[in-house]
Design a protein around this motif. Structure first.
Motif, PDB file in Angstrom:
ATOM      1  N   VAL A 109       0.809  -1.222   0.000  1.00 13.91           N
ATOM      2  CA  VAL A 109       0.000   0.000   0.000  1.00 13.91           C
ATOM      3  C   VAL A 109       0.843   1.274   0.000  1.00 13.91           C
ATOM      4  O   VAL A 109       0.348   2.332  -0.386  1.00 13.91           O
ATOM      5  CB  VAL A 109      -0.983   0.037   1.193  1.00 13.91           C
ATOM      6  N   LEU A 110       2.108   1.188   0.421  1.00 11.95           N
ATOM      7  CA  LEU A 110       2.957   2.373   0.456  1.00 11.95           C
ATOM      8  C   LEU A 110       3.170   2.927  -0.947  1.00 11.95           C
ATOM      9  O   LEU A 110       3.483   2.189  -1.882  1.00 11.95           O
ATOM     10  CB  LEU A 110       4.316   2.044   1.084  1.00 11.95           C
ATOM     11  N   GLY A 111       2.987   4.223  -1.077  1.00 14.06           N
ATOM     12  CA  GLY A 111       3.231   4.876  -2.358  1.00 14.06           C
ATOM     13  C   GLY A 111       2.120   4.744  -3.370  1.00 14.06           C
ATOM     14  O   GLY A 111       2.232   5.260  -4.483  1.00 14.06           O
ATOM     15  N   VAL A 112       1.025   4.064  -3.007  1.00 15.38           N
ATOM     16  CA  VAL A 112      -0.094   3.909  -3.947  1.00 15.38           C
ATOM     17  C   VAL A 112      -0.936   5.185  -3.928  1.00 15.38           C
ATOM     18  O   VAL A 112      -1.508   5.534  -2.890  1.00 15.38           O
ATOM     19  CB  VAL A 112      -0.980   2.704  -3.571  1.00 15.38           C
ATOM     20  N   PRO A 113      -1.023   5.913  -5.045  1.00 14.22           N
ATOM     21  CA  PRO A 113      -1.855   7.123  -5.053  1.00 14.22           C
ATOM     22  C   PRO A 113      -3.330   6.765  -5.000  1.00 14.22           C
ATOM     23  O   PRO A 113      -3.801   5.905  -5.744  1.00 14.22           O
ATOM     24  CB  PRO A 113      -1.485   7.802  -6.384  1.00 14.22           C
ATOM     25  N   VAL A 114      -4.059   7.419  -4.119  1.00 13.45           N
ATOM     26  CA  VAL A 114      -5.501   7.183  -3.971  1.00 13.45           C
ATOM     27  C   VAL A 114      -6.223   8.459  -4.392  1.00 13.45           C
ATOM     28  O   VAL A 114      -6.052   9.510  -3.776  1.00 13.45           O
ATOM     29  CB  VAL A 114      -5.858   6.821  -2.518  1.00 13.45           C
ATOM     30  N   VAL A 156     -10.744   0.174   6.097  1.00 14.13           N
ATOM     31  CA  VAL A 156     -11.513  -0.287   4.931  1.00 14.13           C
ATOM     32  C   VAL A 156     -10.786   0.071   3.637  1.00 14.13           C
ATOM     33  O   VAL A 156     -10.739  -0.739   2.691  1.00 14.13           O
ATOM     34  CB  VAL A 156     -12.927   0.327   4.942  1.00 14.13           C
ATOM     35  N   LEU A 157     -10.206   1.260   3.581  1.00  9.58           N
ATOM     36  CA  LEU A 157      -9.467   1.670   2.395  1.00  9.58           C
ATOM     37  C   LEU A 157      -8.287   0.740   2.139  1.00  9.58           C
ATOM     38  O   LEU A 157      -8.044   0.319   0.992  1.00  9.58           O
ATOM     39  CB  LEU A 157      -8.966   3.106   2.556  1.00  9.58           C
ATOM     40  N   VAL A 158      -7.553   0.389   3.191  1.00 11.24           N
ATOM     41  CA  VAL A 158      -6.425  -0.531   3.053  1.00 11.24           C
ATOM     42  C   VAL A 158      -6.904  -1.880   2.533  1.00 11.24           C
ATOM     43  O   VAL A 158      -6.300  -2.476   1.635  1.00 11.24           O
ATOM     44  CB  VAL A 158      -5.692  -0.692   4.397  1.00 11.24           C
ATOM     45  N   MET A 159      -8.008  -2.378   3.094  1.00 16.95           N
ATOM     46  CA  MET A 159      -8.559  -3.652   2.630  1.00 16.95           C
ATOM     47  C   MET A 159      -8.913  -3.582   1.153  1.00 16.95           C
ATOM     48  O   MET A 159      -8.660  -4.522   0.386  1.00 16.95           O
ATOM     49  CB  MET A 159      -9.798  -4.016   3.457  1.00 16.95           C
ATOM     50  N   GLU A 160      -9.500  -2.461   0.749  1.00 14.62           N
ATOM     51  CA  GLU A 160      -9.892  -2.300  -0.656  1.00 14.62           C
ATOM     52  C   GLU A 160      -8.666  -2.295  -1.569  1.00 14.62           C
ATOM     53  O   GLU A 160      -8.661  -2.936  -2.633  1.00 14.62           O
ATOM     54  CB  GLU A 160     -10.690  -1.015  -0.843  1.00 14.62           C
ATOM     55  N   LEU A 161      -7.617  -1.593  -1.162  1.00 15.84           N
ATOM     56  CA  LEU A 161      -6.402  -1.543  -1.964  1.00 15.84           C
ATOM     57  C   LEU A 161      -5.784  -2.935  -2.110  1.00 15.84           C
ATOM     58  O   LEU A 161      -5.358  -3.331  -3.207  1.00 15.84           O
ATOM     59  CB  LEU A 161      -5.381  -0.600  -1.325  1.00 15.84           C
ATOM     60  N   LEU A 162      -5.748  -3.678  -1.009  1.00 13.39           N
ATOM     61  CA  LEU A 162      -5.159  -5.021  -1.053  1.00 13.39           C
ATOM     62  C   LEU A 162      -6.013  -5.977  -1.873  1.00 13.39           C
ATOM     63  O   LEU A 162      -5.495  -6.789  -2.645  1.00 13.39           O
ATOM     64  CB  LEU A 162      -4.991  -5.559   0.373  1.00 13.39           C
ATOM     65  N   GLN A 163      -7.335  -5.892  -1.740  1.00 13.33           N
ATOM     66  CA  GLN A 163      -8.220  -6.774  -2.499  1.00 13.33           C
ATOM     67  C   GLN A 163      -8.186  -6.438  -3.984  1.00 13.33           C
ATOM     68  O   GLN A 163      -8.233  -7.329  -4.831  1.00 13.33           O
ATOM     69  CB  GLN A 163      -9.643  -6.664  -1.961  1.00 13.33           C
ATOM     70  N   THR A 164      -8.109  -5.150  -4.304  1.00 16.31           N
ATOM     71  CA  THR A 164      -8.038  -4.742  -5.711  1.00 16.31           C
ATOM     72  C   THR A 164      -6.786  -5.287  -6.358  1.00 16.31           C
ATOM     73  O   THR A 164      -6.818  -5.820  -7.472  1.00 16.31           O
ATOM     74  CB  THR A 164      -8.046  -3.208  -5.828  1.00 16.31           C
ATOM     75  N   GLU A 165      -5.661  -5.184  -5.648  1.00 13.62           N
ATOM     76  CA  GLU A 165      -4.416  -5.699  -6.196  1.00 13.62           C
ATOM     77  C   GLU A 165      -4.487  -7.208  -6.375  1.00 13.62           C
ATOM     78  O   GLU A 165      -4.071  -7.745  -7.396  1.00 13.62           O
ATOM     79  CB  GLU A 165      -3.249  -5.348  -5.282  1.00 13.62           C
ATOM     80  N   ALA A 166      -5.053  -7.894  -5.369  1.00 15.04           N
ATOM     81  CA  ALA A 166      -5.161  -9.352  -5.472  1.00 15.04           C
ATOM     82  C   ALA A 166      -6.046  -9.755  -6.634  1.00 15.04           C
ATOM     83  O   ALA A 166      -5.745 -10.687  -7.385  1.00 15.04           O
ATOM     84  CB  ALA A 166      -5.711  -9.933  -4.160  1.00 15.04           C
ATOM     85  N   GLY A 167      -7.173  -9.028  -6.814  1.00 15.84           N
ATOM     86  CA  GLY A 167      -8.064  -9.334  -7.931  1.00 15.84           C
ATOM     87  C   GLY A 167      -7.412  -9.092  -9.272  1.00 15.84           C
ATOM     88  O   GLY A 167      -7.586  -9.846 -10.221  1.00 15.84           O
ATOM     89  N   HIS A 207     -10.996   0.653 -16.913  1.00 23.33           N
ATOM     90  CA  HIS A 207     -11.547   0.248 -15.618  1.00 23.33           C
ATOM     91  C   HIS A 207     -10.568  -0.629 -14.833  1.00 23.33           C
ATOM     92  O   HIS A 207     -10.952  -1.643 -14.230  1.00 23.33           O
ATOM     93  CB  HIS A 207     -12.874  -0.489 -15.820  1.00 23.33           C
ATOM     94  N   ILE A 208      -9.301  -0.243 -14.869  1.00 16.09           N
ATOM     95  CA  ILE A 208      -8.280  -0.924 -14.087  1.00 16.09           C
ATOM     96  C   ILE A 208      -7.502   0.139 -13.308  1.00 16.09           C
ATOM     97  O   ILE A 208      -7.623   1.334 -13.585  1.00 16.09           O
ATOM     98  CB  ILE A 208      -7.311  -1.744 -14.967  1.00 16.09           C
ATOM     99  N   SER A 209      -6.723  -0.285 -12.344  1.00 20.55           N
ATOM    100  CA  SER A 209      -5.908   0.664 -11.593  1.00 20.55           C
ATOM    101  C   SER A 209      -4.632   0.984 -12.375  1.00 20.55           C
ATOM    102  O   SER A 209      -4.188   0.215 -13.231  1.00 20.55           O
ATOM    103  CB  SER A 209      -5.537   0.087 -10.223  1.00 20.55           C
ATOM    104  N   VAL A 210      -4.042   2.117 -12.041  1.00 23.71           N
ATOM    105  CA  VAL A 210      -2.773   2.487 -12.672  1.00 23.71           C
ATOM    106  C   VAL A 210      -1.704   1.464 -12.314  1.00 23.71           C
ATOM    107  O   VAL A 210      -0.839   1.136 -13.139  1.00 23.71           O
ATOM    108  CB  VAL A 210      -2.347   3.904 -12.235  1.00 23.71           C
ATOM    109  N   ARG A 211      -1.765   0.927 -11.106  1.00 22.62           N
ATOM    110  CA  ARG A 211      -0.797  -0.084 -10.674  1.00 22.62           C
ATOM    111  C   ARG A 211      -0.841  -1.301 -11.584  1.00 22.62           C
ATOM    112  O   ARG A 211       0.198  -1.817 -12.014  1.00 22.62           O
ATOM    113  CB  ARG A 211      -1.078  -0.490  -9.224  1.00 22.62           C
ATOM    114  N   TYR A 212      -2.045  -1.778 -11.884  1.00 20.51           N
ATOM    115  CA  TYR A 212      -2.169  -2.955 -12.750  1.00 20.51           C
ATOM    116  C   TYR A 212      -1.720  -2.633 -14.169  1.00 20.51           C
ATOM    117  O   TYR A 212      -1.095  -3.458 -14.843  1.00 20.51           O
ATOM    118  CB  TYR A 212      -3.613  -3.445 -12.741  1.00 20.51           C
TER     119      TYR A 212
END
Length: 299
Positions: A109-114, A156-167, A207-212
């Motif tokens: 989650v570090l450095g991930v722009p939200v 909740v935000l952290v959970m969302e970031l982790l779940q999004t990355e996992a998905g 409809h994807i994250s910049v990370r992906y």
């Protein structure tokens, strides 16, 4: 008497956070005017952009933050943040124990722009903005309750970031990833002439994250910014090399294909092909072979 769990930490004369950053009672949230020079493994820092220019080095590319965007920070990795003139950020210090973050989760989650304009990012950003602005809450029982609510939202935000990355990693199976990358490249081709084409706009359109998005291109041995730049250069090279186009200016071609600065375009072109755009154009006009085959970039 109720002890406040949220206080604003003043700056010292040197402009750095004072020793109040590390009181005996860590509290729930402390609001800082600057990211401290040193971190502490017990705390996590969240930065919220207020004004000015701020950029993050993310997955090899520079990503600009907009006002009210937030990002999880590590003082030990402050080089990932680039502050422009008149920049202002508010930092929130939160004990990690309240968020239940493991070391591996923290790295993810570090450095991930939200972004402040969508999903949980919008809710968290609005809440923290109000919390930081209401000074009367900082030393009150109401402020303590609001601080705890903020921590719940951050969890909740952290959970969302982790779940999004996992998905996204699940969706990133070879076939799915290849098909997505192919669609993205087609999209880039269709929008090359748009100056505001960026990793953010490309990710949003699919409809994807910049990370992906960055991961897809990294798996292919490049970055999305490098790919866009190279495709624009190839298009400029082709247009400048057409003998029927002798009267078109280099600046016009650069502008048509999304380069906002002719001087930057010329430097980038020379780095890629070993000659300036005008030299390339003159070579094509002279009829001495084709620059498409004479440039060292083509081997």
């Amino acid at each position: 008497m109720t002890q406040s769990l949220m206080t604003r930490v003043p700056k010292t004369g040197s402009g750095q956070a004072s020793d109040l950053l590390f009181p005996s009672d860590p509290g729930v949230i402390r609001i800082l005017s600057e990211l401290p020079d040193g971190g502490d493994d017990e705390f996590l820092y969240l930065g919220m952009h207020v004004r000015g220019s701020v950029a993050i080095t993310w997955a090899g590319d520079k990503v600009s933050l907009e006002p009210s965007d937030i990002v999880f920070c590590d003082p030990a990795r402050r080089h990932v943040l680039q502050f422009g003139e008149d920049c202002q950020m508010t930092f929130f210090r939160i004990p990690r124990c309240y968020l239940g973050l493991s070391e591996s989760d923290l790295d993810r989650v570090l450095g991930v722009p939200v972004r402040h304009s969508e999903g949980m990012g919008a809710l968290v950003s609005d809440f923290l903005s109000a919390l930081a602005a209401e000074a009367e809450f900082h030393r009150s029982a109401i402020g303590d309750r609001l601080a705890r609510s903020a921590v719940d939202l951050l969890s909740v935000l952290v959970m969302e970031l982790l779940q999004t990355e996992a998905g996204e990693e699940t969706c990133g199976a070879p076939k799915a990833g290849s098909e997505m990358l192919s669609r993205i490249r087609s999209f880039i081709e269709e929008h090359l002439t748009e100056p505001d084409l960026s990793p953010e706009s490309i990710a949003r359109a699919h409809h994807i994250s910049v990370r992906y998005l960055h991961k897809l291109f990294q798996n292919d041995g490049t970055s999305v910014s490098q790919w866009v730049r190279q495709r624009r250069l190839d298009s400029c090279r082709h247009e400048l090399g057409r003998t029927s186009n002798r009267t078109v200016t280099v600046a016009a071609v650069a502008h048509r294909w999304g380069f906002s600065s002719p001087s930057h375009f010329s430097r980038t072109f020379r780095d890629a092909y070993g000659m300036s755009p005008s030299e390339w154009q003159a070579l094509a006009a002279s009829g001495v072979g084709s620059p498409l085959t004479n440039a060292r970039a083509d081997g």
